[in-house]
Every structure is written in structure tokens, then in C-alpha cells.
Design a protein around this motif. Structure first.
Motif, PDB file in Angstrom:
ATOM      1  N   TYR A 142       0.840  -1.199   0.000  1.00 48.43           N
ATOM      2  CA  TYR A 142       0.000   0.000   0.000  1.00 48.43           C
ATOM      3  C   TYR A 142       0.874   1.246   0.000  1.00 48.43           C
ATOM      4  CZ  TYR A 142      -3.914   3.010   1.506  1.00 48.43           C
ATOM      5  OH  TYR A 142      -4.882   3.975   1.604  1.00 48.43           O
ATOM      6  N   ILE A 185       0.685   5.494  -0.466  1.00 43.09           N
ATOM      7  CA  ILE A 185      -0.240   6.620  -0.543  1.00 43.09           C
ATOM      8  C   ILE A 185       0.492   7.906  -0.871  1.00 43.09           C
ATOM      9  CG2 ILE A 185      -1.948   5.643   0.999  1.00 43.09           C
ATOM     10  CD1 ILE A 185      -0.769   7.236   3.268  1.00 43.09           C
ATOM     11  N   GLN A 191       0.504  10.844   0.592  1.00 40.36           N
ATOM     12  CA  GLN A 191       1.189  11.501   1.716  1.00 40.36           C
ATOM     13  C   GLN A 191       2.392  10.683   2.161  1.00 40.36           C
ATOM     14  OE1 GLN A 191      -1.939  10.541   1.403  1.00 40.36           O
ATOM     15  NE2 GLN A 191      -3.293  11.493   2.877  1.00 40.36           N
ATOM     16  N   ILE A 192       2.642   9.571   1.462  1.00 41.41           N
ATOM     17  CA  ILE A 192       3.768   8.676   1.702  1.00 41.41           C
ATOM     18  C   ILE A 192       3.616   7.945   3.032  1.00 41.41           C
ATOM     19  CG2 ILE A 192       6.261   8.375   1.756  1.00 41.41           C
ATOM     20  CD1 ILE A 192       6.484  11.045   0.237  1.00 41.41           C
ATOM     21  N   GLY A 193       3.396   8.700   4.125  1.00 36.03           N
ATOM     22  CA  GLY A 193       3.126   8.041   5.401  1.00 36.03           C
ATOM     23  C   GLY A 193       4.314   7.285   5.963  1.00 36.03           C
ATOM     24  N   LEU A 194       5.537   7.720   5.631  1.00 35.33           N
ATOM     25  CA  LEU A 194       6.698   7.104   6.282  1.00 35.33           C
ATOM     26  C   LEU A 194       6.670   7.476   7.757  1.00 35.33           C
ATOM     27  CD1 LEU A 194       9.642   7.706   3.793  1.00 35.33           C
ATOM     28  CD2 LEU A 194       8.247   5.667   4.090  1.00 35.33           C
ATOM     29  N   PHE A 195       7.165   6.575   8.613  1.00 30.90           N
ATOM     30  CA  PHE A 195       7.167   6.863  10.039  1.00 30.90           C
ATOM     31  C   PHE A 195       8.410   7.689  10.368  1.00 30.90           C
ATOM     32  CE2 PHE A 195       5.041   2.572   9.764  1.00 30.90           C
ATOM     33  CZ  PHE A 195       3.775   3.119   9.717  1.00 30.90           C
ATOM     34  N   PRO A 196       8.199   8.963  10.746  1.00 36.11           N
ATOM     35  CA  PRO A 196       9.339   9.893  10.853  1.00 36.11           C
ATOM     36  C   PRO A 196      10.318   9.546  11.978  1.00 36.11           C
ATOM     37  CG  PRO A 196       7.297  10.952  11.567  1.00 36.11           C
ATOM     38  CD  PRO A 196       6.916   9.620  11.002  1.00 36.11           C
ATOM     39  N   ASN A 245      11.623   1.526   8.575  1.00 35.29           N
ATOM     40  CA  ASN A 245      10.376   1.724   7.850  1.00 35.29           C
ATOM     41  C   ASN A 245      10.100   0.570   6.896  1.00 35.29           C
ATOM     42  OD1 ASN A 245       8.568   4.266   7.921  1.00 35.29           O
ATOM     43  ND2 ASN A 245      10.617   5.059   8.368  1.00 35.29           N
ATOM     44  N   ARG A 273       8.924   0.044   0.973  1.00 34.31           N
ATOM     45  CA  ARG A 273       8.249  -0.463   2.159  1.00 34.31           C
ATOM     46  C   ARG A 273       7.036  -1.309   1.778  1.00 34.31           C
ATOM     47  NH1 ARG A 273       5.724   3.606   6.611  1.00 34.31           N
ATOM     48  NH2 ARG A 273       4.286   4.000   4.874  1.00 34.31           N
ATOM     49  N   ASP A 295       0.016  12.823  12.077  1.00 33.00           N
ATOM     50  CA  ASP A 295      -0.483  12.979  10.719  1.00 33.00           C
ATOM     51  C   ASP A 295      -1.373  11.802  10.299  1.00 33.00           C
ATOM     52  OD1 ASP A 295       0.137  14.629   8.121  1.00 33.00           O
ATOM     53  OD2 ASP A 295       0.163  12.518   7.557  1.00 33.00           O
ATOM     54  N   GLY A 323      -2.049  10.679   7.405  1.00 31.83           N
ATOM     55  CA  GLY A 323      -1.399   9.835   6.407  1.00 31.83           C
ATOM     56  C   GLY A 323      -0.563   8.751   7.068  1.00 31.83           C
ATOM     57  N   ILE A 324       0.053   9.106   8.188  1.00 32.87           N
ATOM     58  CA  ILE A 324       0.928   8.157   8.881  1.00 32.87           C
ATOM     59  C   ILE A 324       0.112   7.058   9.564  1.00 32.87           C
ATOM     60  CG2 ILE A 324       2.514   7.943  10.839  1.00 32.87           C
ATOM     61  CD1 ILE A 324       3.631  10.669  10.047  1.00 32.87           C
ATOM     62  N   THR A 325      -0.958   7.445  10.256  1.00 40.44           N
ATOM     63  CA  THR A 325      -1.752   6.409  10.925  1.00 40.44           C
ATOM     64  C   THR A 325      -2.476   5.539   9.903  1.00 40.44           C
ATOM     65  OG1 THR A 325      -3.464   8.081  11.211  1.00 40.44           O
ATOM     66  CG2 THR A 325      -2.113   7.586  13.119  1.00 40.44           C
ATOM     67  N   ALA A 334      -1.386   4.864   6.882  1.00 39.97           N
ATOM     68  CA  ALA A 334      -0.387   3.957   6.321  1.00 39.97           C
ATOM     69  C   ALA A 334      -0.169   2.783   7.279  1.00 39.97           C
ATOM     70  CB  ALA A 334       0.926   4.691   6.087  1.00 39.97           C
ATOM     71  N   ALA A 335      -0.101   3.083   8.577  1.00 38.68           N
ATOM     72  CA  ALA A 335       0.107   2.019   9.565  1.00 38.68           C
ATOM     73  C   ALA A 335      -1.015   0.997   9.507  1.00 38.68           C
ATOM     74  CB  ALA A 335       0.216   2.618  10.964  1.00 38.68           C
ATOM     75  N   GLY A 363      -3.129   0.533   7.004  1.00 40.38           N
ATOM     76  CA  GLY A 363      -3.159  -0.091   5.684  1.00 40.38           C
ATOM     77  C   GLY A 363      -2.089  -1.151   5.510  1.00 40.38           C
ATOM     78  N   MET A 364      -1.003  -1.045   6.275  1.00 36.06           N
ATOM     79  CA  MET A 364       0.070  -2.034   6.182  1.00 36.06           C
ATOM     80  C   MET A 364      -0.219  -3.258   7.037  1.00 36.06           C
ATOM     81  SD  MET A 364       3.212   0.566   6.483  1.00 36.06           S
ATOM     82  CE  MET A 364       4.545  -0.627   6.448  1.00 36.06           C
ATOM     83  N   VAL A 401       3.666   3.646  16.599  1.00 35.71           N
ATOM     84  CA  VAL A 401       3.626   4.846  15.768  1.00 35.71           C
ATOM     85  C   VAL A 401       3.104   6.061  16.536  1.00 35.71           C
ATOM     86  CG1 VAL A 401       2.664   5.859  13.673  1.00 35.71           C
ATOM     87  CG2 VAL A 401       3.315   3.447  13.697  1.00 35.71           C
ATOM     88  N   LEU A 458       5.371   9.314  18.434  1.00 33.66           N
ATOM     89  CA  LEU A 458       5.234  10.601  17.758  1.00 33.66           C
ATOM     90  C   LEU A 458       4.515  11.622  18.634  1.00 33.66           C
ATOM     91  CD1 LEU A 458       4.446   9.410  14.129  1.00 33.66           C
ATOM     92  CD2 LEU A 458       6.561  10.364  15.009  1.00 33.66           C
TER      93      LEU A 458
END
Lengths: 254, 204
Positions: free
Chosen positions: A83, A85, A87-92, A99, A152, B105, B107-109, B111-112, B114-115, B126, B130
Motif C-alpha cells: 500500500y 499513498i 502523503q507517503i506516510g513514512l514513520f518519521p 520503515n 516499504r 499525521d 497519512g501516517i496512521t 499507512a500504519a 493499511g500495512m 507509531v 510521535l
């Protein structure tokens, strides 16, 4: 057996009069690169999120390699699907390597296998592992971040990849390069890609078949050549026309 | 002022010790309760607004009144004090914890999720890391406010620096008033600094 099959799928959101996805049926074969094209609000992202069950359909069923996804365990299903997206959604707070390792770790792979896989993927997306492994997402450019997002998603070797406007936020030059690379990656892996975009050129360039959506319905699902030769209706014709107008604009400018 | 310390240092130290115990116990119970409530909100989103509402209502009750209200239930003394102080902290902690989690964000949650991360995995791996800043600032707020409100607990025989302050007020003893204030303000500042330092160390 189809890689993915939608059977009369509908999805309506609370407080909305119309279906976001309206009686959609289609099937894609293994190894296909399907682009889903439509303007914002047409239901293309909803359609994608129905596949990894971030949304649940109100009607119809979705089959993944013949298996109804409604019967699958939802977290297991998602770990089997890549998946990506916009916004990329990488975990900073995690390094690039961490990641990429997220899904393999959720699947309890061994450390050596994860680390080998991470290096392999970094190489695949064109970022030398020894240089990028221990960097943080904040230290990367937008294009590099999206490459990591792609790596990823590919980490656990999913058979199906969902890409939701992954290149929407990168500059045109990087975008063209990423598109080229994505095509190469797809060609080498034999995975099925579902790629959502509102950019008509991107859709026709990447997809071996293109789904054109409007108001929750599929207007046309065919190869780029067939769509250009035989546009299904007025909406598709007007889309083609907009491209031609853009082309004329450039010709006159040059 | 100095002669007062020399003469009564054991009394002052005793009150400071009592105060520290009061604050320490309160913070431990507050954090456990607030963490549990936060997790509840994450899993059952519907309860969030109601829970924050209740906590804010409790927070708006004057502390003397809340101490008095609990006396019939848990009597005079430390137990009541710790219960009241813990209740007060819930608003500060819960609101900061939840704000911190929500500010991660989307998008980050997404993505989490969705993965294939479960709600718990998303929270632990996550959202919590953060939201660290907001969580820590909530804890600092709660610590400082507990040191302050705990002085009022002396009015229900819970001891601590408040007893020095109240004694001073009753007998108009400037030494007691000053030392009670200085010690409680100093304790609040020190605790705040210590928490900042602890937060820095943890982020390294």
C-alpha cells in the motif's frame, strides 16, 4: 482465476446521498498494471481502500485470487497487500531501514532475512543501501521518500500493490523518472498493480489497462489504445479533448 | 528568616517529605488512570467526548469543595487528598495525551493501518512515539499543578507544605508563610526541570 475481481460492489458514506462507489464490477489478471483515472471525488480512492478493507463495502463482494476478502482476517489481508499513498506516510521516528522492515517484522521474519530484504529493496528503488539505510525520512527529498514508500510496500513481497496517487506531490521531472522506474519494477516482478491517479497522461502511460471513473461508476475499462480509438461516452471524449488542448497549447508556445 | 530554618529545619523537611509523597503517589495513580482512559478512548472512539467532558467538569470544581465532598466517602487525610488530586489531573493528562495522538499525521496512521498494524500496534509503535512531546508536556502540567493544589490538601489534614502555610496564615507568622511558599514553588520548578531533563534523556 482473476488476481482481483469486484462483483457489483457499492459503498456509501454516512450523510451522502449517492454511492461513492456505485455497483462496480471488473476483474484484473495477475501481472496487470491497472490505472484508475478520475477527478477528485469520483470514488477512485474509495475503490482502492475497499481492497485492503480500510473501507467495507455496503454491497457486493471483492475476490482476491478467488478468495472473498470479507472472509479474510483483516490485518493478515493487509500484510499481504502493498500500500502506497500520496502523503507517503513514512514513520518519521524510524530509520529508512526500520520503515521498510515494518511488515516483515509484523510477519516475524528473521533479522538476517529482513536486513537482506531491506538492502535488496533499497537497491531496487535506486538508493544505495549503505548510504540510506540509517537515514531518517526527514533527511530525504520528496522523490526519495516516495521511493522508500514503494520499497516499504514491496517489503513482504505482496502479490497485489495498491498505489494511491503516489507521485501526486513530487515535481514533474522526478515524477517522470519515478514513473519510468515504477514501470521497470512492475515488469520485473510480475505483481498486479492498482494505481489511482487523476493525471490522464500518467494513467495512459503506466496502465496496460485503464479504468475511467466518474460519480462512483466505471465509465470505461480498456487498454489505452482502445479508449483513444473508441471512447465510451461524452465524459471520456471530453477528457481526451482536454489532453489535445493541452498539447496544442504547448505546440503554439514552442 | 534564616534563623527560622535553623531552628525548625526538621519540621520544614518533614512537611516537604510529606508533600513529596503526596505528589509522588498522586502522579503514579494519575498516570495509570489516564493511560487506561486514553487506551479506552483509542479503542472506543465514542466515549472520548463524554470522558473529556466529565474530566473537564471535575477540573472546574474548586479544590476545597472537592476535598469536602469526598470526606464522607474516604474521610480526612492523605487518601482523600490523593483521590482528589488524581481526579484533577485526569483532565490535564487525558486532554494532552489525546491531543498528542490526534496530532499524528493522518497519512501516517492510515499507512500504519493499511500495512496491517492492529490498533494496539499503531498506538504503541507509531502514535505514542510521535506524541511524546504532548504526552510529556501533559505530565509536566499535571506535576506542577499537583504540587500547588496539594498545599490545599492540608485543610483536610493531609499534611505537607500546606500545613506550614495554613499555620502561618492562622498565626500571621511571616516566616512560615514565606518558607511554605518558597518550598512549594521551588518544588514545582524543580519537578518541571527534572521532567524536561528526563524527557530529553529518553529521546536520545
Amino acid at each position: 482465476m482473476h488476481a482481483i475481481e469486484f462483483c457489483d460492489v457499492s459503498k456509501k458514506f454516512h450523510g451522502s446521498a449517492q454511492n461513492a462507489v456505485d455497483h462496480v464490477s471488473f476483474a484484473a489478471e495477475e501481472g496487470e498494471f491497472i490505472t484508475i483515472l478520475g477527478s477528485s471525488g469520483c470514488g477512485k480512492t474509495t475503490l482502492l481502500k475497499l481492497v485492503n478493507r480500510l473501507y467495507e463495502p455496503d454491497a457486493g463482494s471483492i475476490l482476491l485470487f478467488g478468495e472473498d476478502i470479507a472472509d479474510a482476517d483483516v490485518t493478515n489481508l493487509r500484510r499481504r497487500i502493498g500500500y502506497v499513498i500520496q502523503q507517503i506516510g513514512l514513520f518519521p521516528h524510524m530509520t529508512v531501514a526500520a520503515n521498510i522492515a515494518v511488515v516483515p517484522e509484523l510477519l516475524h521474519w528473521e533479522k538476517e532475512r529482513i536486513s537482506a530484504r531491506t538492502d535488496e529493496l533499497l537497491t531496487l528503488v535506486g538508493l544505495p543501501p549503505e548510504e540510506y539505510r540509517s537515514r531518517y525520512p526527514g533527511q530525504l527529498s520528496g522523490g526519495q521518500q516516495q521511493r522508500i514508500g514503494l520499497a516499504r510496500a514491496l517489503a513482504a513481497d505482496p502479490k497485489l500493490m495498491l498505489l494511491d496517487e503516489p507521485f501526486g506531490a513530487v515535481d514533474p521531472i522526478t515524477r517522470a523518472k519515478l514513473q519510468e522506474e515504477l514501470l521497470q519494477i512492475h515488469g520485473g516482478l510480475g505483481k498486479t498493480f492498482l494505481f489511482v491517479t487523476h493525471d490522464i497522461e500518467e494513467a495512459f502511460r503506466l496502465g496496460n489497462r485503464v479504468i475511467i471513473m466518474n460519480a462512483g461508476k466505471i465509465l470505461q475499462f480498456d487498454t489505452p489504445e482502445q479508449i483513444i480509438k473508441h471512447p465510451a461516452d461524452e465524459f471520456v471524449v471530453s477528457m481526451m479533448r482536454s489532453v489535445q488542448e493541452k498539447e496544442r497549447f504547448w505546440r503554439e508556445l514552442l | 528568616m534564616i534563623t527560622y530554618v535553623v531552628k525548625y529545619y526538621d519540621k520544614l523537611l518533614g512537611a516537604l517529605g510529606e508533600h513529596l509523597v503526596l505528589v509522588g503517589l498522586t502522579l503514579v495513580f494519575s498516570l495509570i488512570l489516564a493511560a487506561a482512559l486514553t487506551v479506552l478512548c483509542v479503542y472506543v472512539k465514542r466515549v472520548e467526548a463524554a470522558l473529556v467532558g466529565v474530566c473537564s467538569m471535575i477540573y472546574s470544581i474548586p479544590s476545597i469543595a472537592l476535598f469536602a465532598m469526598l470526606i464522607p466517602l474516604s474521610g480526612l487525610g492523605k487518601t482523600t487528598a490523593v483521590i482528589v488530586l488524581t481526579l484533577y489531573n485526569q483532565y490535564l493528562l487525558l486532554r494532552n495525551f489525546l491531543t498528542g495522538l490526534h496530532e499524528v499525521d493522518r497519512g501516517i496512521t492510515e499507512a500504519a493501518a493499511g500495512m496491517g498494524m492492529t490498533t494496539g500496534q499503531t498506538l504503541l509503535r507509531v502514535q505514542l512515539p510521535l506524541a511524546r512531546e504532548a504526552i510529556l508536556s501533559g505530565i509536566r502540567l499535571a506535576a506542577v499543578s499537583t504540587v500547588g493544589i496539594a498545599t490545599i490538601a492540608a485543610s483536610i489534614n493531609a499534611g505537607g507544605l500546606g500545613s506550614i502555610l495554613f499555620d502561618g496564615l492562622r498565626t500571621m507568622n511571616m516566616n512560615k508563610i514565606l518558607w511554605g511558599s518558597i518550598l512549594s514553588a521551588g518544588l514545582a520548578l524543580l519537578l518541571d526541570r527534572a521532567l524536561i531533563a528526563a524527557g530529553r534523556r529518553a529521546s536520545r
